[in-house]
Design an enzyme around this catalytic site. Sequence first.
Site, PDB file in Angstrom:
ATOM      1  CE  LYS A  93      -2.251  -1.019   3.763  1.00 42.34           C
ATOM      2  NZ  LYS A  93      -1.587  -2.292   4.073  1.00 42.34           N
ATOM      3  NE  ARG A 100      -5.550  -0.359  10.994  1.00 41.08           N
ATOM      4  CZ  ARG A 100      -4.539  -1.071  10.520  1.00 41.08           C
ATOM      5  NH1 ARG A 100      -4.712  -2.361  10.297  1.00 41.08           N
ATOM      6  NH2 ARG A 100      -3.374  -0.520  10.258  1.00 41.08           N
ATOM      7  NE  ARG A 148       7.222  -2.753   6.581  1.00 37.19           N
ATOM      8  CZ  ARG A 148       5.911  -2.542   6.566  1.00 37.19           C
ATOM      9  NH1 ARG A 148       5.326  -2.077   5.466  1.00 37.19           N
ATOM     10  NH2 ARG A 148       5.163  -2.813   7.619  1.00 37.19           N
ATOM     11  NE  ARG A 175       5.902  -0.404  11.629  1.00 33.09           N
ATOM     12  CZ  ARG A 175       4.814  -0.543  10.879  1.00 33.09           C
ATOM     13  NH1 ARG A 175       4.819  -0.061   9.642  1.00 33.09           N
ATOM     14  NH2 ARG A 175       3.754  -1.158  11.335  1.00 33.09           N
ATOM     15  NE  ARG A 196       1.601  -5.513  11.736  1.00 28.18           N
ATOM     16  CZ  ARG A 196       2.682  -5.129  11.052  1.00 28.18           C
ATOM     17  NH1 ARG A 196       3.871  -5.656  11.323  1.00 28.18           N
ATOM     18  NH2 ARG A 196       2.577  -4.218  10.115  1.00 28.18           N
TER      19      ARG A 196
END
Length: 207
Positions: free
Chosen positions: A14, A89, A128, A134, A146
């Site tokens: 995204k 969401r 990533r 993160r 998630r």
Amino acid sequence: MLNLVLFGPPGAGKGTQSQKLIARYNLVHLSTGDLLRAQITQGTELGLRAKKLMDEGLLVPDEVVIGMIGSALKTNKQASGFIFDGFPRTVPQAESLDRLLAEHETKVSCMVALEVAEEELVKRLLERGKTSGRPDDQDETKIRKRVTVYNTETAQVAGYYATQQKFHALNGIGAIEDIFGQICGILDQHQPAATEGSRQATDEVKA
């Protein structure tokens, strides 16, 4: 005004597509994740609360997110449109967004969902995580949690937009430019008068 809900599980691409769409259509990118992380960096009360939830792979309360979105809409009154990334969401959030946009005399134009298999998502996010810093990108257990949250709760939003004839699903695996061209084609269908230049550029991408 062109308002796109860009949908998909974490790691679907995204962010990459958002940047290209912003440049093409002159949109304002509203990523609730980025807004929340800014609060975390600033060490605000909201940021500390959000960090605890995000680190556990949980969602931030609706009223907090809606408040941030509302502020962003007021700050960008002259925008050509918005990309909502990471929001809504849940169906209640989608309903709240519709009400919020109506107050600003606009509405969601369409929703595009990038679909990617779980194993590919895990692979992408772990990669990533090597550079993002993160913690939720560095723990496979949290990543899978998630994705599960997305599949059990967030994916239901697709049905909400489908009833409004605004839902479009795309394969999120493939060449970035190919996926981008498909998204542009969908946006132009929902806003025929977007700009002739945008349509011509889209045709060039597809060619």
